[in-house]
Design a protein around this motif. Structure first.
Motif, PDB file in Angstrom:
ATOM      1  N   THR A  82       0.835  -1.207   0.000  1.00 43.85           N
ATOM      2  CA  THR A  82       0.000   0.000   0.000  1.00 43.85           C
ATOM      3  C   THR A  82       0.872   1.261   0.000  1.00 43.85           C
ATOM      4  N   TYR A  83       1.904   1.271   0.817  1.00 42.55           N
ATOM      5  CA  TYR A  83       2.798   2.432   0.938  1.00 42.55           C
ATOM      6  C   TYR A  83       3.465   2.756  -0.394  1.00 42.55           C
ATOM      7  N   GLU A  84       4.079   1.756  -1.020  1.00 40.04           N
ATOM      8  CA  GLU A  84       4.792   1.978  -2.277  1.00 40.04           C
ATOM      9  C   GLU A  84       3.828   2.294  -3.427  1.00 40.04           C
ATOM     10  N   SER A  85       2.668   1.631  -3.432  1.00 42.34           N
ATOM     11  CA  SER A  85       1.680   1.889  -4.490  1.00 42.34           C
ATOM     12  C   SER A  85       1.164   3.321  -4.424  1.00 42.34           C
ATOM     13  N   THR A  86       0.899   3.786  -3.200  1.00 42.88           N
ATOM     14  CA  THR A  86       0.415   5.155  -3.028  1.00 42.88           C
ATOM     15  C   THR A  86       1.486   6.160  -3.439  1.00 42.88           C
ATOM     16  N   LYS A  87       2.743   5.905  -3.063  1.00 41.19           N
ATOM     17  CA  LYS A  87       3.837   6.803  -3.458  1.00 41.19           C
ATOM     18  C   LYS A  87       3.968   6.868  -4.977  1.00 41.19           C
ATOM     19  N   SER A  88       3.818   5.715  -5.629  1.00 38.11           N
ATOM     20  CA  SER A  88       3.958   5.687  -7.098  1.00 38.11           C
ATOM     21  C   SER A  88       2.836   6.442  -7.783  1.00 38.11           C
ATOM     22  N   LEU A  89       1.655   6.466  -7.169  1.00 37.93           N
ATOM     23  CA  LEU A  89       0.529   7.215  -7.745  1.00 37.93           C
ATOM     24  C   LEU A  89       0.786   8.720  -7.727  1.00 37.93           C
ATOM     25  N   PHE A  90       1.592   9.154  -6.755  1.00 43.17           N
ATOM     26  CA  PHE A  90       1.885  10.581  -6.623  1.00 43.17           C
ATOM     27  C   PHE A  90       3.356  10.871  -6.929  1.00 43.17           C
ATOM     28  N   THR A  91       3.905  10.131  -7.878  1.00 44.41           N
ATOM     29  CA  THR A  91       5.320  10.272  -8.235  1.00 44.41           C
ATOM     30  C   THR A  91       5.680  11.707  -8.586  1.00 44.41           C
ATOM     31  N   GLY A  92       4.815  12.418  -9.251  1.00 48.68           N
ATOM     32  CA  GLY A  92       5.096  13.777  -9.683  1.00 48.68           C
ATOM     33  C   GLY A  92       5.299  14.753  -8.546  1.00 48.68           C
ATOM     34  N   TYR A  93       4.789  14.392  -7.352  1.00 44.78           N
ATOM     35  CA  TYR A  93       4.908  15.300  -6.206  1.00 44.78           C
ATOM     36  C   TYR A  93       6.107  14.974  -5.319  1.00 44.78           C
ATOM     37  N   SER A  94       6.789  13.844  -5.601  1.00 48.76           N
ATOM     38  CA  SER A  94       7.872  13.373  -4.734  1.00 48.76           C
ATOM     39  C   SER A  94       9.050  14.334  -4.664  1.00 48.76           C
ATOM     40  N   ALA A  95       9.291  15.058  -5.740  1.00 50.13           N
ATOM     41  CA  ALA A  95      10.446  15.971  -5.763  1.00 50.13           C
ATOM     42  C   ALA A  95      10.066  17.395  -5.387  1.00 50.13           C
ATOM     43  N   THR A  96       8.833  17.596  -4.936  1.00 51.87           N
ATOM     44  CA  THR A  96       8.369  18.942  -4.589  1.00 51.87           C
ATOM     45  C   THR A  96       8.221  19.081  -3.077  1.00 51.87           C
ATOM     46  N   ASN A  97       7.720  20.250  -2.650  1.00 48.11           N
ATOM     47  CA  ASN A  97       7.483  20.471  -1.223  1.00 48.11           C
ATOM     48  C   ASN A  97       6.338  19.628  -0.688  1.00 48.11           C
ATOM     49  N   LEU A  98       5.582  19.016  -1.610  1.00 48.30           N
ATOM     50  CA  LEU A  98       4.457  18.171  -1.205  1.00 48.30           C
ATOM     51  C   LEU A  98       4.890  16.748  -0.870  1.00 48.30           C
ATOM     52  N   ALA A  99       6.178  16.445  -1.007  1.00 46.84           N
ATOM     53  CA  ALA A  99       6.677  15.087  -0.740  1.00 46.84           C
ATOM     54  C   ALA A  99       6.314  14.588   0.661  1.00 46.84           C
ATOM     55  N   PRO A 100       6.492  15.405   1.727  1.00 45.81           N
ATOM     56  CA  PRO A 100       6.123  14.915   3.062  1.00 45.81           C
ATOM     57  C   PRO A 100       4.651  14.541   3.169  1.00 45.81           C
ATOM     58  N   ILE A 101       3.778  15.324   2.501  1.00 46.65           N
ATOM     59  CA  ILE A 101       2.343  15.028   2.544  1.00 46.65           C
ATOM     60  C   ILE A 101       2.065  13.708   1.831  1.00 46.65           C
ATOM     61  N   THR A 102       2.749  13.495   0.698  1.00 43.77           N
ATOM     62  CA  THR A 102       2.605  12.236  -0.028  1.00 43.77           C
ATOM     63  C   THR A 102       3.015  11.059   0.856  1.00 43.77           C
ATOM     64  N   HIS A 103       4.133  11.205   1.576  1.00 39.72           N
ATOM     65  CA  HIS A 103       4.613  10.128   2.438  1.00 39.72           C
ATOM     66  C   HIS A 103       3.674   9.915   3.628  1.00 39.72           C
ATOM     67  N   MET A 104       3.103  11.001   4.152  1.00 44.84           N
ATOM     68  CA  MET A 104       2.137  10.879   5.250  1.00 44.84           C
ATOM     69  C   MET A 104       0.897  10.119   4.800  1.00 44.84           C
ATOM     70  N   LEU A 105       0.394  10.483   3.606  1.00 48.19           N
ATOM     71  CA  LEU A 105      -0.789   9.831   3.066  1.00 48.19           C
ATOM     72  C   LEU A 105      -0.512   8.354   2.814  1.00 48.19           C
ATOM     73  N   ALA A 106       0.638   8.066   2.207  1.00 48.40           N
ATOM     74  CA  ALA A 106       1.000   6.684   1.896  1.00 48.40           C
ATOM     75  C   ALA A 106       1.134   5.855   3.172  1.00 48.40           C
ATOM     76  N   ALA A 107       1.786   6.437   4.193  1.00 47.32           N
ATOM     77  CA  ALA A 107       1.978   5.722   5.454  1.00 47.32           C
ATOM     78  C   ALA A 107       0.647   5.490   6.171  1.00 47.32           C
ATOM     79  N   SER A 108      -0.239   6.490   6.140  1.00 49.28           N
ATOM     80  CA  SER A 108      -1.542   6.357   6.798  1.00 49.28           C
ATOM     81  C   SER A 108      -2.383   5.264   6.144  1.00 49.28           C
ATOM     82  N   LEU A 109      -2.431   5.267   4.813  1.00 52.61           N
ATOM     83  CA  LEU A 109      -3.188   4.228   4.106  1.00 52.61           C
ATOM     84  C   LEU A 109      -2.581   2.858   4.353  1.00 52.61           C
ATOM     85  N   GLY A 110      -1.239   2.815   4.383  1.00 58.35           N
ATOM     86  CA  GLY A 110      -0.561   1.550   4.653  1.00 58.35           C
ATOM     87  C   GLY A 110      -0.921   1.009   6.019  1.00 58.35           C
TER      88      GLY A 110
END
Length: 234
Positions: free
Chosen positions: A53-81
């Protein structure tokens, strides 16, 4: 599974330190491997469910990983996981806690309390882990070894473990409470106030040393091994 089997006694000691019965009445140092079979059995599907779940969610938001939104993406991925993993973790957690301190538990209540503790923990641990890896990776010119990812995992896990200890204490009190008591109602803020009123700040952080030790060591082994295997397979 290696983390659970190796470090399980620390988790048992932590649970008994947090028990309302008191450390020695809850079992002391006797049977510190009590509950390990259920934890070991739940380790495989629990970890798999989380990281898929964690890796799948991160891959869905790949475009945001290199931006300031990366922490939010990781929070969302971790919460769903954590939500997905809890569907597997809770039944084994009930069995483990029963055998560690002999209470009477309600599975639905444990699910809610586990989510209330684990999601805040993951909101701290995984964004911090990803941030520490990114900083180290940049400082080394785009290279990061698995052991370095493991060190980042230990640091992130230790910080997350300490700041969320009060939630862990509240969860333990609720899970070990007698049916019909105010504590058994499962209201986290109420239980935190109860703990603070009866035991003060030290009570809110009861078991923090074994908890931080367990999770730091576990983070080093678990996340380091995960990074190594993931890179090998991919």
């Amino acid at each position: 599974m290696c983390v659970d089997l190796t470090l399980f006694p620390l988790d048992t000691i932590k649970t008994r330190l947090q028990s309302q019965q008191g450390f020695y009445k809850a079992g002391g140092f006797r049977g510190i491997y009590a509950g390990v079979p259920s934890a070991a059995i739940g380790s495989f599907p629990n970890a798999a469910a989380f990281f898929v779940t964690y890796e799948s969610t991160k891959s869905l938001f790949t475009g945001y990983s290199a931006t300031n939104l990366a922490p939010i993406t990781h929070m969302l991925a971790a919460s769903l996981g954590e939500i997905v993993a809890c569907l597997i973790r809770v039944p084994t957690e009930v069995v483990k806690q029963r055998t560690q301190a002999s209470p009477s538990l309600n599975t639905y209540r444990v699910l809610l309390n586990t989510l209330q503790e684990e999601i805040p923990f993951s909101l701290v641990q995984f964004p911090l882990w990803e941030y520490l890896k990114a900083v180290w990776w940049r400082r080394q010119g785009g290279r990061l070894d698995s052991w370095q990812a493991a060190v980042c995992g230990a640091l992130a896990g230790g910080v997350a473990a300490f700041v969320t200890t009060p939630l862990d204490v509240a969860k333990t009190w609720i899970m070990l409470a007698k049916a019909g008591t105010s504590t058994a109602s499962g209201n986290i803020p109420t239980v935190l106030y109860e703990v603070w009123k009866s035991r003060g700040i030290p009570g809110l952080f009861a078991g923090s040393i074994p908890r931080v030790t367990f999770i730091s060591m576990g983070g080093f082994i678990f996340l380091g091994a995960y990074e190594k295997v993931r890179r090998t397979l991919l």
